[in-house]
Motif scaffolding. Sequence first.
Motif, PDB file in Angstrom:
ATOM      1  N   ALA A 236       0.888  -1.172  -0.166  1.00 30.22           N
ATOM      2  CA  ALA A 236       0.189  -0.139  -0.040  1.00 30.22           C
ATOM      3  C   ALA A 236       0.785   1.182   0.075  1.00 30.22           C
ATOM      4  O   ALA A 236       0.453   2.288  -0.656  1.00 30.22           O
ATOM      5  CB  ALA A 236      -0.898  -0.144   1.049  1.00 30.22           C
ATOM      6  N   ALA A 237       1.739   1.226   0.617  1.00 32.23           N
ATOM      7  CA  ALA A 237       2.835   2.185   0.812  1.00 32.23           C
ATOM      8  C   ALA A 237       3.611   2.636  -0.559  1.00 32.23           C
ATOM      9  O   ALA A 237       3.917   3.969  -0.728  1.00 32.23           O
ATOM     10  CB  ALA A 237       3.966   2.132   1.741  1.00 32.23           C
ATOM     11  N   LEU A 238       3.272   1.938  -1.605  1.00 31.14           N
ATOM     12  CA  LEU A 238       4.049   2.228  -2.817  1.00 31.14           C
ATOM     13  C   LEU A 238       3.217   3.454  -3.720  1.00 31.14           C
ATOM     14  O   LEU A 238       3.695   3.944  -4.383  1.00 31.14           O
ATOM     15  CB  LEU A 238       4.039   1.029  -3.858  1.00 31.14           C
ATOM     16  N   ASN A 239       2.007   3.391  -3.210  1.00 26.12           N
ATOM     17  CA  ASN A 239       1.235   4.505  -3.600  1.00 26.12           C
ATOM     18  C   ASN A 239       0.192   5.421  -2.569  1.00 26.12           C
ATOM     19  O   ASN A 239      -0.485   6.189  -2.909  1.00 26.12           O
ATOM     20  CB  ASN A 239       0.059   3.917  -4.673  1.00 26.12           C
ATOM     21  N   ASN A 240       0.960   5.355  -1.511  1.00 30.00           N
ATOM     22  CA  ASN A 240       0.447   5.921  -0.392  1.00 30.00           C
ATOM     23  C   ASN A 240       1.375   6.272   0.625  1.00 30.00           C
ATOM     24  O   ASN A 240       1.726   5.537   1.274  1.00 30.00           O
ATOM     25  CB  ASN A 240      -0.947   5.512   0.425  1.00 30.00           C
ATOM     26  N   SER A 241       1.862   7.451   0.743  1.00 27.97           N
ATOM     27  CA  SER A 241       2.915   8.041   1.644  1.00 27.97           C
ATOM     28  C   SER A 241       2.516   8.109   3.049  1.00 27.97           C
ATOM     29  O   SER A 241       3.358   8.708   4.014  1.00 27.97           O
ATOM     30  CB  SER A 241       3.771   9.104   0.994  1.00 27.97           C
ATOM     31  N   ASP A 242       1.184   8.230   3.432  1.00 31.48           N
ATOM     32  CA  ASP A 242       0.670   8.458   4.769  1.00 31.48           C
ATOM     33  C   ASP A 242       1.331   7.456   5.922  1.00 31.48           C
ATOM     34  O   ASP A 242       1.528   6.220   5.510  1.00 31.48           O
ATOM     35  CB  ASP A 242      -0.834   8.390   4.888  1.00 31.48           C
ATOM     36  N   LEU A 243       1.701   8.088   6.858  1.00 30.54           N
ATOM     37  CA  LEU A 243       2.173   7.371   8.032  1.00 30.54           C
ATOM     38  C   LEU A 243       1.112   6.556   8.715  1.00 30.54           C
ATOM     39  O   LEU A 243       1.454   5.423   9.274  1.00 30.54           O
ATOM     40  CB  LEU A 243       2.843   8.161   9.116  1.00 30.54           C
ATOM     41  N   VAL A 244       0.037   6.730   8.565  1.00 38.78           N
ATOM     42  CA  VAL A 244      -1.154   5.769   8.987  1.00 38.78           C
ATOM     43  C   VAL A 244      -2.043   5.505   7.803  1.00 38.78           C
ATOM     44  O   VAL A 244      -2.933   6.520   7.200  1.00 38.78           O
ATOM     45  CB  VAL A 244      -1.961   6.535  10.128  1.00 38.78           C
ATOM     46  N   LEU A 245      -2.389   4.552   7.337  1.00 42.32           N
ATOM     47  CA  LEU A 245      -2.866   4.048   6.284  1.00 42.32           C
ATOM     48  C   LEU A 245      -4.467   3.930   6.486  1.00 42.32           C
ATOM     49  O   LEU A 245      -4.677   3.515   7.713  1.00 42.32           O
ATOM     50  CB  LEU A 245      -2.581   2.672   5.584  1.00 42.32           C
ATOM     51  N   PRO A 246      -5.296   4.320   5.567  1.00 46.89           N
ATOM     52  CA  PRO A 246      -6.810   3.910   5.818  1.00 46.89           C
ATOM     53  C   PRO A 246      -7.205   2.592   6.022  1.00 46.89           C
ATOM     54  O   PRO A 246      -6.121   1.759   5.587  1.00 46.89           O
ATOM     55  CB  PRO A 246      -7.451   4.718   4.280  1.00 46.89           C
ATOM     56  N   SER A 247      -8.305   2.372   6.620  1.00 48.59           N
ATOM     57  CA  SER A 247      -8.833   0.937   6.961  1.00 48.59           C
ATOM     58  C   SER A 247      -9.029   0.141   5.499  1.00 48.59           C
ATOM     59  O   SER A 247      -9.026  -0.998   5.864  1.00 48.59           O
ATOM     60  CB  SER A 247      -9.898   1.215   7.784  1.00 48.59           C
ATOM     61  N   ARG A 248      -9.274   0.812   4.529  1.00 46.81           N
ATOM     62  CA  ARG A 248      -9.680   0.192   3.120  1.00 46.81           C
ATOM     63  C   ARG A 248      -8.401   0.271   2.223  1.00 46.81           C
ATOM     64  O   ARG A 248      -7.782   1.391   2.169  1.00 46.81           O
ATOM     65  CB  ARG A 248     -10.719   0.624   2.440  1.00 46.81           C
ATOM     66  N   ARG A 249      -7.839  -0.919   1.819  1.00 52.79           N
ATOM     67  CA  ARG A 249      -6.693  -0.929   0.867  1.00 52.79           C
ATOM     68  C   ARG A 249      -7.516  -1.185  -0.569  1.00 52.79           C
ATOM     69  O   ARG A 249      -8.397  -1.594  -0.590  1.00 52.79           O
ATOM     70  CB  ARG A 249      -5.837  -2.118   1.136  1.00 52.79           C
ATOM     71  N   SER A 250      -6.405  -0.908  -1.568  1.00 56.82           N
ATOM     72  CA  SER A 250      -6.992  -1.236  -2.935  1.00 56.82           C
ATOM     73  C   SER A 250      -7.136  -2.635  -3.186  1.00 56.82           C
ATOM     74  O   SER A 250      -6.729  -3.540  -2.419  1.00 56.82           O
ATOM     75  CB  SER A 250      -6.040  -0.626  -4.041  1.00 56.82           C
ATOM     76  N   ALA A 251      -7.995  -3.044  -4.286  1.00 55.10           N
ATOM     77  CA  ALA A 251      -7.817  -4.264  -4.606  1.00 55.10           C
ATOM     78  C   ALA A 251      -6.657  -5.147  -5.109  1.00 55.10           C
ATOM     79  O   ALA A 251      -6.481  -6.092  -4.879  1.00 55.10           O
ATOM     80  CB  ALA A 251      -9.121  -4.535  -5.865  1.00 55.10           C
ATOM     81  N   LEU A 252      -6.010  -4.194  -5.751  1.00 56.81           N
ATOM     82  CA  LEU A 252      -4.675  -4.908  -5.985  1.00 56.81           C
ATOM     83  C   LEU A 252      -3.707  -5.173  -4.999  1.00 56.81           C
ATOM     84  O   LEU A 252      -3.106  -6.301  -4.783  1.00 56.81           O
ATOM     85  CB  LEU A 252      -3.667  -3.661  -6.963  1.00 56.81           C
ATOM     86  N   VAL A 253      -3.878  -4.311  -3.955  1.00 58.42           N
ATOM     87  CA  VAL A 253      -3.116  -4.912  -2.602  1.00 58.42           C
ATOM     88  C   VAL A 253      -3.614  -5.896  -2.069  1.00 58.42           C
ATOM     89  O   VAL A 253      -2.786  -6.926  -1.645  1.00 58.42           O
ATOM     90  CB  VAL A 253      -2.922  -3.595  -1.735  1.00 58.42           C
TER      91      VAL A 253
ATOM     92  N   SER B  45      -5.366  -8.428  -3.155  1.00 53.87           N
ATOM     93  CA  SER B  45      -5.332  -9.636  -4.001  1.00 53.87           C
ATOM     94  C   SER B  45      -3.881 -10.016  -4.053  1.00 53.87           C
ATOM     95  O   SER B  45      -3.573 -11.038  -4.134  1.00 53.87           O
ATOM     96  CB  SER B  45      -5.851  -9.383  -5.408  1.00 53.87           C
ATOM     97  N   TYR B  46      -2.786  -8.985  -4.070  1.00 54.40           N
ATOM     98  CA  TYR B  46      -1.406  -9.483  -4.074  1.00 54.40           C
ATOM     99  C   TYR B  46      -1.111 -10.346  -2.816  1.00 54.40           C
ATOM    100  O   TYR B  46      -0.442 -11.425  -2.868  1.00 54.40           O
ATOM    101  CB  TYR B  46      -0.696  -8.291  -4.276  1.00 54.40           C
ATOM    102  N   ALA B  47      -1.583  -9.641  -1.533  1.00 54.45           N
ATOM    103  CA  ALA B  47      -1.183 -10.415  -0.393  1.00 54.45           C
ATOM    104  C   ALA B  47      -1.509 -11.528  -0.146  1.00 54.45           C
ATOM    105  O   ALA B  47      -1.285 -12.658   0.208  1.00 54.45           O
ATOM    106  CB  ALA B  47      -1.772  -9.505   0.651  1.00 54.45           C
ATOM    107  N   ALA B  48      -3.172 -11.717  -0.692  1.00 56.66           N
ATOM    108  CA  ALA B  48      -3.986 -13.209  -0.777  1.00 56.66           C
ATOM    109  C   ALA B  48      -3.039 -14.169  -1.537  1.00 56.66           C
ATOM    110  O   ALA B  48      -3.156 -15.352  -1.587  1.00 56.66           O
ATOM    111  CB  ALA B  48      -5.135 -12.998  -1.114  1.00 56.66           C
ATOM    112  N   ASN B  49      -2.254 -13.658  -2.538  1.00 55.38           N
ATOM    113  CA  ASN B  49      -1.476 -14.588  -3.679  1.00 55.38           C
ATOM    114  C   ASN B  49      -0.214 -14.949  -3.148  1.00 55.38           C
ATOM    115  O   ASN B  49       0.420 -15.865  -3.518  1.00 55.38           O
ATOM    116  CB  ASN B  49      -1.436 -14.060  -4.975  1.00 55.38           C
ATOM    117  N   ALA B  50       0.069 -14.514  -2.027  1.00 55.61           N
ATOM    118  CA  ALA B  50       1.486 -14.977  -1.439  1.00 55.61           C
ATOM    119  C   ALA B  50       1.225 -16.000  -0.517  1.00 55.61           C
ATOM    120  O   ALA B  50       0.261 -16.619  -0.109  1.00 55.61           O
ATOM    121  CB  ALA B  50       2.077 -13.896  -0.471  1.00 55.61           C
TER     122      ALA B  50
END
Length: 383
Positions: free
Chosen positions: A129-146, A148-153
């Motif tokens: 998520a940090a690749l496209n979001n520089s916030d130090l506290v991320l929102p509770s919802r992430r992109s579908a790409l992030v 799905s990528y985590a789920a594919n590990a």
Amino acid sequence: MTDLQLTSPPSTPSLSEVEAYLLRSGWSRTASDRATVWVPSGDAHAGLQVALPRRETVLDLRVQIDEAVKVVAYVEGRTVAETTSSIVTGGADTVSLRLMPNLPSGTATLATLEESIAALRALVVGSAAALNNSDLVLPSRRSALVESYAANAHVSTRPGSFILDLALPLAAGTDTRPDHPNQESLVDVKPRPFGRSVTERIRTVARNALAMAERVQYGNASIEEFGRQDLRLGNALELDALARMGGDLGTPYQLRLSQSALAQRTAPSTVLRASSAQRARLAEASEFLRSTQPQTGVSVEGFVVRLFRDGGFGKGDVTVRSILDDSGKLKSCVMSLTEEDYAEALRAHDKGLLVAAKGNLITAGTRKRLTDVIDFRVTVQLA
């Protein structure tokens, strides 16, 4: 959420998988009647070669493939397990977590295992998520790409010391395996694929955060340093993940990162060690960021748990319980509403309806307030 896929350790790859991997990682080949000889590129490993049978019907095929993989792993500076994983997945970087619980070698408690797998997933999600979001506290919802990528590990274990091997695909797709075993190109890997960017982020954050935690531990820096984005110390989710790996905060762990040869390698295999003191400081840093960093454009959805206003008319304050940040935990948030919106909040409270709003989240210690509230509305009733 721990939806990483726990699998068995990678088995011996097929002959076609090894050949395709060698071809795509830059090895050159010459063929004879009985064998194909592969030679690594460059002069660093002159004299080394891999000989593979031309047919899969030979009796000692598994032995020859195992020996070939050992040579490839030596050339790459990776373990056999790491290279095997990259071959059978069609290209994957590896993050290995060595647990060090106070238990016999090769064992760990279910609680430690569950916590460590959850932490590995959080680290992948936080870094992706940090690749496209520089916030130090991320929102509770992430992109579908992030997500799905985590789920594919894939996570697998190794015998001996309790090690969790996390295979991170280079490609950000839902399936990096070939459709046919004879398919030469296992996956279309770009020079700097998404997965490599994720593992590079993990390496940088883990190295920098552990070093800063050491400085904080010995009084050479303050916890506030973790709020400086220019130091690349990680966001709250990454720091929390690095703190939680290994379960009990009283035990250390080791983290090893290695890169697949199927994309341009930017760093050698790296081993980092996290002490119990460093883990404690990282946990404090994560909580510090979540309790001090403002968040803009936050979407809040939850149930109204408290209402207050002076008198029976006019604007008032409403408290909503919602997941407000990357911790995934329910927290209370106060927002000031107009008289009309306050009436809607009162109706939602009486009927058990969900409400939603957007605004900027201000945190002061444990108190959170949503300011500049827009688009307050009653949504649906929880089934």
